[in-house]
Every structure is written in structure tokens, then in C-alpha cells.
Design an enzyme around this catalytic site. Structure first.
Site, PDB file in Angstrom:
ATOM      1  N   ALA B  16       0.830  -1.201   0.000  1.00 30.51           N
ATOM      2  CA  ALA B  16       0.000   0.000   0.000  1.00 30.51           C
ATOM      3  C   ALA B  16       0.859   1.243   0.000  1.00 30.51           C
ATOM      4  CB  ALA B  16      -0.942  -0.019   1.194  1.00 30.51           C
ATOM      5  N   HIS B 249      22.484   5.780   0.205  1.00 29.62           N
ATOM      6  CA  HIS B 249      22.307   7.235   0.247  1.00 29.62           C
ATOM      7  C   HIS B 249      23.545   7.821   0.892  1.00 29.62           C
ATOM      8  CE1 HIS B 249      20.718  11.186   1.084  1.00 29.62           C
ATOM      9  NE2 HIS B 249      19.708  10.917   0.290  1.00 29.62           N
ATOM     10  N   ARG B 269      21.864  19.832   0.387  1.00 28.49           N
ATOM     11  CA  ARG B 269      22.950  20.214  -0.514  1.00 28.49           C
ATOM     12  C   ARG B 269      22.443  21.109  -1.632  1.00 28.49           C
ATOM     13  NH1 ARG B 269      24.594  14.895  -2.231  1.00 28.49           N
ATOM     14  NH2 ARG B 269      23.023  14.068  -0.827  1.00 28.49           N
ATOM     15  N   ARG B 423      19.604   4.990  -9.263  1.00 25.27           N
ATOM     16  CA  ARG B 423      18.373   5.769  -9.396  1.00 25.27           C
ATOM     17  C   ARG B 423      18.671   7.230  -9.110  1.00 25.27           C
ATOM     18  NH1 ARG B 423      14.272   7.582  -5.442  1.00 25.27           N
ATOM     19  NH2 ARG B 423      15.868   7.129  -3.918  1.00 25.27           N
TER      20      ARG B 423
END
Ligand SMILES: Cc1cc2nc3c(=O)[nH]c(=O)nc-3n(C[C@H](O)[C@H](O)[C@H](O)COP(=O)(O)OP(=O)(O)OC[C@H]3O[C@@H](n4cnc5c(N)ncnc54)[C@H](O)[C@@H]3O)c2cc1C
Ligand code: SF4
Ligand code: SF4
Ligand code: FES
Ligand code: FES
Lengths: 269, 634, 350
Positions: B16, B249, B269, B423
Site C-alpha cells: 500500500a 544514500h 545540498r 536511481r
């Protein structure tokens, strides 16, 4: 085997926690303070409202806000800027025309409601502390549904603030006439400024000024006004207490000068 | 057996988050009876954590932006390993999907002419991210959630039942997919709340279960991210691609310990924050790779001018794609120039006024203040790389989002290919919408075509029940799931982490095999009602399967590209660009195959410079490109 | 390594439960949720707790810490004295499932009862134009992470279970305000709905919701009071009121469709009566041991097709199986406390 969706809905119990509240901080302090201070203030105001003396300093034209506008036939003629028509009975305060509105304005004020619901009604006394009432219908029914009339008392309060401002202006009066300026003026002025701040910071005012609009961008002036009132509004609670203080102080000062306990400090005349 | 709750739906959406909800909306709009299943409460899926924004080339902030530029950025970010068709669909359809959200009630930040405002983000050529402060994911999921409610209200008006066509099964975990005669027949799971089992019979299942981050120790992901969808798909016979590519990350909090892994959004940043090592040096200038040399500033002065005058200056290197930044930080820390807690400093406090920071990064400020008692307007943050996103996932057909098993669809983070080896920030939220919609649409269509629906066999159902109950049966005598979990995290963190080596990867495979045996003996105490130990025990199996894929693929791919960095093969190899690594499962064992990448259509190819392509393509491919270019000129 | 601290955690389920004492290690910089996780990993593997993001963004980890509704992941241990015992309990207002997990479905039900955003007619996607100043107010409310702490602390339902049917709660007052202030929302009846459907009149603006909101949304000042004021505009303004009495404007004003979708088609109007009716009932029935105000399942209306007819076979119906005469949502046997029936021979046994 159930084919249709739901598991039984019914009411399920809450966690069985014995203690009514597990708060460990001094949550009772705030309601206690509110009760004490409000009681004190109401007692003082009641005594003063029915005292019918020491409300006017003739030399400097100081009128205490508790007697403004003085409209009873018992008023000192100079103090009655708006005529004298109420009968002079001991049970009718000299400012009986405005006092009920002021009372109702504050009684229906969103902040005071919160304060006295919490402290006097214990509904709830503090967050996550049970209110202990058997049933509760909030402001949905008579009489509390009339809290919704706050807006109309706000309009009245604006008028009264104008009267108070007028009082503060005519109080620039020297002994024997002409312009005069003393500590009492500062007190009256400070009180009036605070009263305005409190009145304008009212939630109803915030709504009327701009809060009700859907598109701020189409009403730039009202948007700015709303922004200003919103800033004041954030301080509404503080202003509510400050004005109680300034009202009491102003009244006490006028009383003291009027009774001759102290003499006004004069800067000019 | 008798007590298993059964449901019959046309489409079942597992997950969901953004992708799942968008798919469910589409399936319901196509008139299908749809179920949404989620491990957490409705509206709490992982998507709420996304901060920065959703990338869509609407061209509101800069009219020069269009889908072709976005496509180029996406391919470049993924180091050309992306499935080009997915990147193309994503770039062309993202704006529509975002605009659609407004009709559901979303309130994005606005430009002065009343359009959706767009912000800068690493790897995007133009300001492109539609955003709401720094809580875009929350806005997205809330909007979709409210759209679902509004559809339920329509159904209520029509049928008197809110759930007649669209129903949400919150706090329900799916543990098994059923395949009969080579087609999807249904799925099986349990209510977390009661521990009761539930069976869904359906011809179409959309997987939208998100990622795998919980296999790592330092991660921004929550407990939901145990790779369930990946593992379910594999067990059902579908394939995974690109599993070696994990995005770390670059800036997760490393201190204080309780908030380790929580992200510091890239917009810090974008809005002027810089990275400094313990010597106070702004080190990113030393780490600009040749591929990007042209677009990034070389001096601090030029970089600083960019914030106010982006047209005439090149961007600061702090805005390089995430993997570059993560790698740079990793090198600095390894070289001994890190903070005591093993990170580096992200400093915005000394560069921007407190008012500016409060205005631009309100929830960042709030988060640091509340969680760590750090005032980002006053002192720098300590950050380091955090496992964040898995690029790999279920191999799907780009247009229909269909996986290898008929009736199985996948969208969102659980699907693979769209992002290639890395990505770009903001591309995930729009990916959820674009492919969520497509998955819902084609799942609905598949339900139409499946005239005769397969029945779930009793044997398969029994087996599923047995597997689910096994850990409870072993009780406390079995292996402790929490211990196994932390051991798995340690293995993945140390041996299959951000920088990889052959020897470590080989070691990890051995350790994972051990763990796999031990997970078979996992046992938990307590009953079936909301028993987190049991839930974890069941998730472990999935985490292991997925971790094994990652480790195997990482060992196989002998190059460094995007989210996969091999110390022993530090260079990108154009030959490897033509290969996808495909994982599948055969009797519990992970198998790995090589598969050629689909070939980009010529007109898309021509969107790129030859100079740029030459960094990625083999000579052979380049020759083809030249031929094409020649033809176009002639 | 950290030091040992005292924790008391409520453990139990819907049948019983008690506070259980734990001694657990606490390190610098940790939050209450970390400690709960440590308990899970070391002492109580089946301790149930809901959480997700551990960053104050999802609103899953709502609990009561030392009696105050808080997010477990946003309550730093450094805010307590080292010697202090920290007591952790589940939310009180909602039915408990197990340990720290409660059934918050009340809130999802209330969410459904509030009509969603109504898109403006004739504006295509991509053509929406709104000014930042116009969306800002609503954006504040959209920060809500649905932790339901405000719903939990609100004494209207916390202390008065019987008000639940009539009262939507602060979370949904901000939702109503959000939509009413949305520059492009096409509905004009949200103020009335706030009073009639949501029971905003029950709120006595005592501000506990604002006090606990982890997102620091000014629920009372910016949503509830403005909504009350907006309702005053429509309902308690004497001139408007007089007009509505004379011209029956209260009915004319409603957009078409409102009455049919929200009221008329609600099959079992009795259980979701208007606040006023409901309050009257609650007042008359001071003793609630009989639980007259239980939230009984609302039965289904007959699922008629577009032709107004019932489906003849279950294959074409919305729900499989034959229609139940009691409504398809009712499961038998019903729980005792759900039955509105008193045994005639045992008058004093309740
Ligand atoms: C901190 C953070 C910040 C981010 N910021 C950005 C950003 O700025 N921009 C951007 O584009 N992307 C961002 N991302 C990435 C993006 O948020 C995710 O990739 C995306 O939300 C994934 O969405 P999804 O719909 O695929 O899955 P999710 O939203 O994760 O939903 C997964 C759903 O599947 C359910 N589920 C899982 N397993 C099962 C099972 N076995 N049974 C039943 N249900 C199951 C879960 O309960 C959940 O509902 C960020 C991610 C993180 C962690
Ligand atoms: S202000 Fe109103 S809604 Fe908020 S907690 Fe108090 S009574 Fe409930
Ligand atoms: S309004 Fe605040 S307290 Fe209430 S649910 Fe939303 S975030 Fe939680
Ligand atoms: S005076 Fe307090 S709200 Fe109006
Ligand atoms: S875990 Fe998400 S708010 Fe605490």
C-alpha cells in the site's frame, strides 16, 4: 469458512489500566493557578463594581475602566461623558450598560473557555487526565451552544474599547482645566493599548478580518490584516492574562488616587 | 484448514505504498473488485518517508525541460543500464501522473504563476522535482489514500457498502503466492493483529512491496523492507534483475546512534550545504569523475555562484549523483579523515542564515531537533552512507509491468530495470505513479482475460499453513530470530556493502548458506496474536533469499557501475553494460544467468552526444551509432 | 556502554493486562522506541509494538509515555531523569489488541465519512492554478502523519466512549478545514457537515490535541476555531438564520447529491444519528453499562444494480453468497455486549 469480508465489528475493550492517569508531572498546577487567579480577579472586580465610589479622579479626569461609561444618575456629572440615565441603585453598577457585554465577551472568549473548562469544570483538568463527568455533550446544546455568539460580543467589545480609548484621551486633563499629563495617563494608556491588543487578537476578529476568505490572493489587503491579527492571535492567551492584570492595576491606581491614598505623579500640570 | 478466511478478488495488490495504491486505483477504475494488502496500517507505507520530491518534466521552473531531457538524465544516472523503454515511458508519463494527483486533492508548493513549483536535485539537469516542503512522500501517499477513500465513498453511494469494490487489508502479511497451471491463482497470508490466516483467490496480483534495506545494518529503510515481494516473485517462478545494484544514500545520520541511518535529504545540498572532512576541507572537488567533468564547477567560487546564477555557472560537485557522493565519503572516511562516529560533516549552518534554513528545510530542522537535539542552523551534521534503495527487482515487461508468471505484475521499488544501475533522486516517486498505474491497468485487463480462474489447490494451501506455523511449533528451543537477523545484517554490511571485493563476497556466500540452514530452525515463543518475533521469523526467509541474489550477482559482475562498486574492478566496462544478471530460484537455490540488455531504439539513441556515449558503449555499438548518425545526416 | 534504567510496560490483551517491570540498558542518544526494541530483542521477544519509520514521519508508534500521548520514536531518553521509571502504555481511547498495539480502525471509519476533495468542474489536470498563499493554510493540515495522538487525547471520546459515533475528532476537523480552505474544492457544505456530521460542537477547545500533535499543527487555533467561526457564519448568524427559516435555505443550499450520498443512503441511520439527537440519548441514558451507544455494524443497503433490481445470482452480485437478512456485515453469534437486549428475568445483573 466465511466468505464475506468482515471480522465481527462489535465493541472491544480498551487496555485495562488501573491508574486514572500515569502522568508524573505536576499537571494539576495549571488548573490550580487558573482557579486561584480567576477567583481572585472576579472577587476584586465584583467588589469594585458595586462599590460605587473611588472611580473618578476629578482633578485629572481619570475614570477607571470598571465604571466606563458612567451612565448612572449616581455618577459624578464630569465623569459621565455619555449621559446619565440608569437609576442609582446599589445593586446596579454604574457601568451596567457595558459590564455584561465585557463579561460575556470574556466568558465566551475561546481562550477563557479553555481556561475555565479545564480548571473549574475539570473537563478535562489536564490532557490525558480523565474529566470524571458522567456524560458530556460539549457545546452542542443549551446553554453552551451560545458560546457561538462570541462574535457579537466581540463587536460590542470593539465599541467598548473605543469608549475606553476616549476615556484615556479625555484624561489628559490638568488640574483646573487645560492639558495635563501624569503617571495615571500612562497607566490608562497602557491599559487601553493592551485592551486593543487583546480585542484584536480575538479569534472571531481573525476570522472576520480575513480568515473566512477562501482566496487570500484575491484580497491582498485583507490578507495582510489577517497576517497581522494572526500574529497577535498567537499571543491571545498571554494578552488575556495581561489585560486582566492591567485592568486591575488601572482600577487600583485610580482608586488609590481618588481615595487620596497616593497622589498622582504629574509630569505636566 | 477449515478456519481459513477466503476472499475472491479480480485484482489483489500487495503493498500500500505509492505504487500499490496507484495500481489499486487504476484497477478499481477499470471496474475490478480490488484488494489492497499492506503489512502496516493504511497510509503508513514506506513511501511516507520520501522527502525530496517527485521528478517530472513539467517545465514549470525552466521551460527548457521536457521528457527527452529527463530521459537523458535518467539513462545517464543509471549508467545506461536502464531498460530504455521504461525510462522512456517514465519520462513521458510522469507529468500527467503528477497533474492527476492535483485532481485527487494534492497541494504541491506553487510557483508565482500558480503552477507546481519544481526544485533542484542531484543528477537532474533542470529543477524538476514537484515537492511539498520536504514531505513529498507523505503528500503522495495521503493523496492516494484519500482518493481510495473517495472511490469507496462512491461505492458506498452505489451499493451501500464502502468495501464492495475496493478493500484495504491493513496489517496483513502475504507469505506465499499460489501458481496453478503456470498461472497466478491466489496468495496467502496472515493478519498481524490476530495471527489468523487468510487466502485470496485471484487471477491477477500486483506486487508493490518496496525494497530490501532491512538486510543491512545501517539503513534508512523500515522493518517493512524485508524483500518480501522479491522473494515471493522468485518463489512463484518469476525472475529478478540487477540485484547487485543497491543505492547507498550518501548522507544518512551517523550520530547519535539511535537515529543512525535516517536520511538527510539531498535538498540540504541543493540549498547550499557542503560536505567537509574532519580537516575542514570541502573535498568533493577531488572526486568529480571524468564523465561529469564538464557539468560541474572546479572552484568553490564558481560553485557558490551557481546557487544564484545557475545559467552561467556549473553546479557544485556536492550535487553529483548519489553513488559518486557516497563513494567519495567512503574514501574520505577510509583515509582517516572522517568524524569520530565514522562519517563526515554536512554543513549548511555556516553558509545560510537560520531563517533561510527554517524556511527551506523545516522538517529536517524539526527532525534533528527532536530526535537528536542538534540544531542544524547552528552546527554541522554528521553523515555517512546508508543503504537506501534497491535498483534491482522483479523483471517486468516495460509496457505492462507483467512479470514472467502470467497474472503477476510488479511496480515500484520491487520492480527492476527502470533505474539501471543507479536511481536519480525523485525518480522513484514518479516511477511509482507511472508504473503503478500501468500495473493496475494491465492487471485489470488480465483479470478480464482470465475467463476460467485457477483454483488454489488444497495441498499448496496446507503447505503454506505449515510453513507459517513452523517457527511457533519449534518454540523457544529454535534459533532466535532477532539474533539471526542481526547476524545477517552484519554479513551484508561488512561483506556486501558499499565497496565490494571478491574475497569478501565469496566469504559472504558461505556465511549466508550457514544462515540459511539456521533460519530453517528458527523458533519463537508466544502465540499468534501480534507477535513480532514470529513476524520476523517469517520475514527472515525472504531476506536471505534476496541477500543471496545480491551477493551472487555482485560477485559475478566484474566492474564498477552505479550502485555496485568492486574494489578489484574499479572501472566501468562497456561490455558489462550489455548484460543483465538475472536471478531465479530452483528448489531454494538461487541461480544466476546472464541476459543481454534490450537495444535502445535509434531515435532515442540520437538524443545523446557521441562524446557521452563513447564513455558507455563498446566500439562495436559506437560504430552502429555512427552509421545511424551518418544516415540521419545524409 | 549504557546504564540500566527502570521501565514499566503494559502487557496484556483485550481480556486483561498489567504493568510489567523491566530493567534495561539505555545508551546515550536513544529514544523510547529503541528501548522497546531492546526489550524485544533481549527480554520479551513477543512484545507487540507498532512502528515503521523511526523518524517521526509515519505516525505508527503512538503510545503513552509517563501518561502522556507521545511518539515512541520521538521521545528521547535524555528527557527523563536517570533514576526515573518510565511507564509505557498503549493508547487508552482505542480498543487494545495486544501490549502496545491498539485497534485504531475508529479513525479510518471516520475518515470515510468525510466527503473527499471535490475537483472543480471543467478544470483539466495540469490546468490547476493556485497561489502559494492560498494553499499554505491547507498545507499545514496536510502535514498530519495520522498518528492519532490527538484523537487519543481528546477527552470527548477518551472519557466518553458513547460520544464516538457522533464525534469525528480533531484529526478530521483539520481535514474538514483543509478541504474547506482548499482553493479549488468545489463543495460548499463542509461547514454544515462539520457541525452535523462531525460533531464539532462537542469540542470545547481545551487544546489537548494541539498540545500532543507531534507535527505541531495548530489544530485548535487554525482549524477547529476557524471551522467553528465558519459554521457561525452559516448557522448562528441571526440574519442568515432568519433567512434560512423563511426561505428554507438550509436545504436549498446543499449541492445536489449531498443528501443522497451522505444521509439518505446511510442505511442504518439510527447508529450514526446527528450529534444533537445522539447527545440527547446519551444524556437520558446516564448509566451506560447496557451500552446503548455501542458501535454496531452498519448493515448493508440492498446492493441493487443500475436497473434498480437485486442481482439474481451471487455471480453477478457484489458479494459472494446469498444476502443476509441481517446485513452482510453482521457475524453470528454476536458478542454479548453488542446485543441490545436485556434478559427480562435478571433485571439487576448488569
Ligand atoms: C528515507 C527515504 C527517502 C526517500 N526519498 C525519496 C525522494 O525524495 N524521492 C523519491 O522519488 N524517492 C524517495 N525514496 C524512495 C521511495 O520512497 C521508495 O522507493 C518508494 O516509496 C517505494 O514505494 P513502493 O510503493 O514501491 O513501496 P512502499 O511504499 O515501500 O510500500 C511497500 C508496501 O508493501 C507492503 N508489503 C511489503 N511486504 C508485504 C507483504 N509480505 N505482505 C503484504 N504487504 C507487504 C508494505 O506494508 C507497504 O505497504 C526515499 C526512500 C526513503 C527510505
Ligand atoms: S480542543 Fe477539542 S478536539 Fe482538541 S482535544 Fe480538546 S476537545 Fe478534543
Ligand atoms: S493532527 Fe497531529 S496529532 Fe493528530 S493525527 Fe495528525 S499528526 Fe497526529
Ligand atoms: S476574545 Fe478570546 S477569542 Fe475572542
Ligand atoms: S515509527 Fe514512524 S512515527 Fe514513530
Amino acid at each position: 469458512m466465511t466468505t464475506t469480508a468482515t471480522r465481527p465489528a462489535g465493541q472491544r475493550p480498551r487496555a485495562a489500566i488501573a491508574a486514572k492517569t500515569l502522568r508524573t508531572d505536576r499537571w494539576w498546577l495549571a488548573p490550580l493557578l487558573t482557579v486561584s487567579l480567576l477567583t481572585l480577579w472576579v472577587a476584586y472586580a465584583t467588589v469594585r463594581a458595586f462599590m460605587q465610589k473611588w472611580y473618578w479622579v476629578d482633578d485629572y479626569h481619570y475614570l477607571t475602566p470598571f465604571y466606563s461609561p458612567c451612565v448612572s444618575t449616581g455618577c459624578v456629572p464630569e465623569s459621565a461623558e455619555f449621559g446619565r440615565f440608569l437609576p442609582n441603585w446599589p445593586i446596579i453598577p454604574f457601568a451596567a450598560v457595558t459590564l455584561p457585554f465585557l463579561l460575556l465577551f470574556r466568558l465566551t472568549c475561546y481562550y477563557y473557555r479553555r481556561a475555565y473548562y479545564r480548571s473549574f469544570w475539570a473537563s478535562p483538568p489536564a490532557c490525558a487526565v480523565p474529566d470524571g463527568h458522567k456524560s458530556y455533550s460539549g457545546e452542542t446544546r443549551f446553554p453552551l451552544i451560545f458560546q457561538n455568539a462570541h462574535r457579537y460580543f466581540f463587536y460590542a467589545a470593539i465599541l467598548i474599547s473605543i469608549i475606553n480609548t476616549w476615556d484615556a484621551i479625555v484624561a489628559f486633563h490638568g488640574k483646573g482645566g487645560g492639558f495635563g499629563f501624569g503617571l495615571g495617563n500612562l497607566v490608562l494608556l497602557g491599559n487601553v493599548v493592551m485592551l486593543w491588543a487583546y480585542t484584536l487578537s480575538c479569534h472571531s476578529c481573525r476570522h472576520i478580518v480575513g480568515g473566512r476568505l477562501k482566496h487570500f490572493s484575491k484580497h491582498p489587503v485583507r490578507y495582510r490584516a489577517w497576517g497581522f491579527v494572526s500574529k497577535l492571535n498567537a499571543k491571545h492567551m498571554q494578552l488575556a492574562w495581561i489585560t486582566l492584570g492591567t485592568l486591575m492595576l488601572t482600577d487600583a491606581y485610580v482608586m488609590a488616587v481618588s481615595a487620596g491614598w497616593i497622589s498622582d505623579l504629574r509630569f505636566f500640570h | 484448514m477449515t478456519n481459513i478466511e477466503r476472499h475472491n478478488y479480480d485484482v489483489v495488490v500487495i503493498g500500500a505504498g505509492g505504487a500499490g495504491l496507484r495500481a489499486a486505483i487504476e484497477a478499481r477504475l477499470a471496474g475490478k473488485r480490488t484488494a489492497i494488502i499492506s503489512k502496516s496500517l493504511f497510509g503508513k507505507a514506506h513511501t511516507v518517508m520520501a522527502e525530496g520530491g517527485a521528478a517530472a518534466a513539467m517545465g514549470n521552473a525552466n521551460a527548457g525541460d521536457n521528457w527527452m531531457v529527463h530521459f537523458r538524465d535518467t539513462m545517464r544516472g543509471g549508467k545506461f543500464l536502464n531498460n530504455f523503454r521504461m525510462a522512456e515511458l517514465h519520462a513521458t508519463e510522469a507529468p500527467e501522473r503528477i497533474w492527476e494527483l492535483e485532481t485527487y486533492g494534492a497541494l504541491f508548493d506553487r510557483t508565482s504563476d500558480g503552477k507546481i513549483s519544481q526544485r533542484n536535485f542531484g543528477g537532474h539537469e533542470y529543477p524538476r522535482l514537484a515537492h511539498v516542503g520536504d514531505r513529498t512522500g507523505l503528500e503522495l501517499i495521503r493523496t492516494l489514500q484519500q482518493k481510495i477513500v473517495s472511490l469507496q465513498q462512491e461505492d458506498f453511494a452505489a451499493t451501500g457498502n464502502y468495501e464492495s469494490r475496493l478493500r484495504v487489508f491493513a496489517e496483513t502479511t502475504i507469505t506465499e503466492l499460489f501458481v496453478e497451471n503456470g498461472r497466478i491463482a491466489g496468495c496467502f497470508g496472515y493478519y498481524r493483529e490476530s495471527g489468523e490466516f487468510v487466502l485470496f483467490e485471484t487471477p491477477s496480483i500486483v506486487l508493490a512491496t518496496g525494497g530490501v534495506g532491512k538486510s543491512y545494518k545501517v539503513t534508512s529503510n523500515s522493518w517493512e523492507y524485508t524483500g518480501d515481494g522479491h522473494a515471493l516473485a522468485m518463489r512463484a517462478g518469476a525472475t529478478l534483475i540487477n540485484m547487485e545494484f543497491l543505492q547507498f544514500h550518501p548522507t544518512g545520520m551517523v550520530w547519535p546512534p539511535s537515529v543512525k541511518g535516517i536520511l538527510v535529504t539531498e535538498s540540504v545540498r541543493g540549498d547550499g550545504g557542503v560536505l567537509k572532512n574532519s580537516e575542514g576541507k570541502r573535498f568533493m572537488f577531488d572526486y568529480v569523475p571524468d564523465v561529469f567533468r564538464k557539468q560541474y564547477a572546479e572552484t568553490e567560487e564558481e560553485a557558490d555562484r551557481w546557487y544564484t546564477d545557475p545559467d552561467n555557472n556549473r553546479r557544485p560537485p556536492e550535487l553529483l549523483p548519489r553513488d559518486e557522493v557516497a563513494r567519495a565519503i567512503n574514501s574520505e572516511v577510509k583515509a582517516g579523515r572522517g568524524t569520530p562516529a565514522g562519517g563526515i560533516y554536512l554543513d549548511i549552518a555556516s553558509r545560510r542564515s537560520p531563517e533561510f534554513i527554517l524556511k527551506r528545510l523545516p522538517s529536517m530542522h524539526h527532525q534533528f531537533k527532536e530526535l537528536a537535539d542538534v540544531d542544524i542552523t547552528a552546527s554541522p551534521m554528521e553523515v555517512g552512507p546508508t543503504c537506501h534503495y534497491v535498483m534491482g527487482g522483479v523483471e517486468v515487461d516495460p509496457d505492462t509491468a507483467a512479470a514472467a508468471v502470467p497474472g503477476l505484475f510488479a511496480a515500484g521499488e520491487v520492480s527492476g530495470g527502470m533505474h539501471g544501475s543507479n536511481r536519480l533522486g525523485g525518480n522513484s516517486l514518479s516511477d511509482l505513479l507511472v508504473f503503478g498505474k500501468r500495473a493496475g491497468e494491465y492487471a485489470a485487463r488480465h483479470a478480464d482475460e482470465a475467463v476460467k480462474r485457477a483454483k488454489v489447490s488444497a495441498a499448496a494451501l496446507n503447505a503454506a499453513v505449515e510453513t507459517a506455523l513452523a517457527p511457533l511449533g519449534r518454540g523457544e528451543g529454535g534459533e532466535n530470530p532477532y539474533t539471526l537477523h542481526s547476524e545477517l545484517q552484519q554479513v551484508m554490511n561488512d561483506l556486501v556493502g558499499i565497496i565490494r571485493r571478491r574475497s569478501e563476497l565469496e566469504e559472504s556466500l558461505g556465511r549466508l548458506a550457514d544462515l540459511k540452514e539456521r533460519v530453517k530452525k528458527v523458533g519463537v515463543a508466544g502465540g499468534r496474536r501480534y507477535n513480532p518475533g514470529w513476524h520476523l521469523a517469517l520475514d527472515l526467509r525472504n531476506m536471505l533469499a534476496v541477500s543471496e541474489c545480491t551477493a551472487k550477482a555482485a560477485l559475478e559482475r566484474e566492474e564498477s557501475r552505479g550502485g555496485h562498486t568492486r574494489e578489484d574492478f574499479p572501472k566501468m566496462d562497456p561490455n558489462w553494460r550489455r548484460v543483465n544478471l538475472v536471478c531465479s530460484l530452483r528448489d531454494e537455490d538461487v541461480r544466476l544467468e546472464r541476459k543481454p540488455l534490450p537495444k535502445m531504439r535509434p531515435e532515442l539513441m540520437q538524443l545523446f552526444d557521441r562524446a557521452e556515449l563513447s564513455k558507455y558503449l563498446t566500439d562495436e555499438e559506437l560504430a552502429e551509432f555512427d552509421e545511424l548518425a551518418g544516415k540521419a545526416d545524409a | 556502554m549504557g546504564e540500566k534504567r527502570n521501565f514499566r510496560v503494559w502487557r496484556g490483551d483485550d481480556s486483561s493486562g498489567q504493568l510489567q517491570d523491566f530493567q534495561v540498558e539505555v545508551n546515550e542518544g536513544e529514544v523510547v522506541l529503541d528501548i522497546i526494541h531492546r526489550l524485544q530483542a533481549t527480554q520479551a521477544p513477543d512484545l507487540a509494538v507498532r512502528w515503521n519509520c523511526k523518524a517521526g514521519k509515519c505516525g505508527s508508534c503512538s503510545m503513552e509515555i509517563n501518561g502522556k500521548p507521545r511518539l515512541g520514536c520521538m521521545t528521547r531518553m535524555s528527557t527523563f531523569e536517570p533514576t526515573e521509571t518510565v511507564t509505557v502504555t498503549p493508547l487508552r481511547t482505542f480498543p487494545v489488541i495486544r501490549d502496545l498495539v491498539t485497534d485504531v480502525s475508529f479513525n479510518y471509519q471516520k475518515a470515510r465519512e468525510l466527503p473527499a476533495f471535490a475537483p472543480p468542474a471543467g478544470v483539466a489536470p495540469g490546468e490547476y492554478r493556485m497561489q502559494q498563499v492560498d494553499v499554505e493554510r491547507s498545507q499545514e493540515f496536510r502535514k498530519c502523519i495520522e498518528c492519532f495522538l490527538c484523537q487519543n487525547v481528546c477527552h470527548v471520546i477518551r472519557d466518553h466512549e458513547e460520544n464516538k459515533p457522533a464525534f469525528a475528532g480533531p484529526r478530521f476537523f483539520i481535514r474538514a478545514a483543509e478541504l474547506d480552505m482548499h482553493p479549488l474544492d468545489a463543495r460548499t457544505d463542509r461547514k454544515d457537515m462539520a457541525v452535523e456530521e462531525q460533531g464539532i460542537g462537542y469540542c470545547n477547545i481545551t487544546k489537548c490535541c494541539t498540545e500532543v500533535c507531534p507535527e505541531h499543527i495548530k489544530i485548535t487555533d487554525n482549524a477547529i476555531i476557524p471551522m467553528k467561526e465558519r459554521a457561525v457564519d452559516r448557522r448562528y448568524d441571526p440574519i442568515a438564520w432568519l433567512g434560512s427559516k423563511i426561505f428554507r435555505r438550509d436545504q436549498l443550499d446543499r449541492p445536489a447529491g449531498y443528501a443522497t450520498t451522505a444521509v439518505a443512503s446511510r442505511p442504518n441511520a439510527g447508529t450514526t444519528s446527528s450529534p444533537a439527537e445522539h447527545a440527547a440519548a446519551a444524556g437520558a441514558q446516564g448509566d451506560i453499562s447496557m451500552n446503548w451507544h455501542r458501535e454496531a455494524a452498519v448493515g448493508h443497503a440492498a446492493p441493487v444494480g443500475p436497473d434498480g433490481k437485486l442481482p439474481v445470482t451471487e455471480f453477478t452480485g457484489e458479494l459472494a453468497g446469498a444476502q443476509s437478512p441481517f446485513g452482510d456485515d453482521v457475524a453470528f453469534p454476536m458478542a454479548v455486549q453488542d446485543i441490545t437486549y436485556q434478559h427480562p428475568t435478571k433485571p439487576d445483573e448488569h
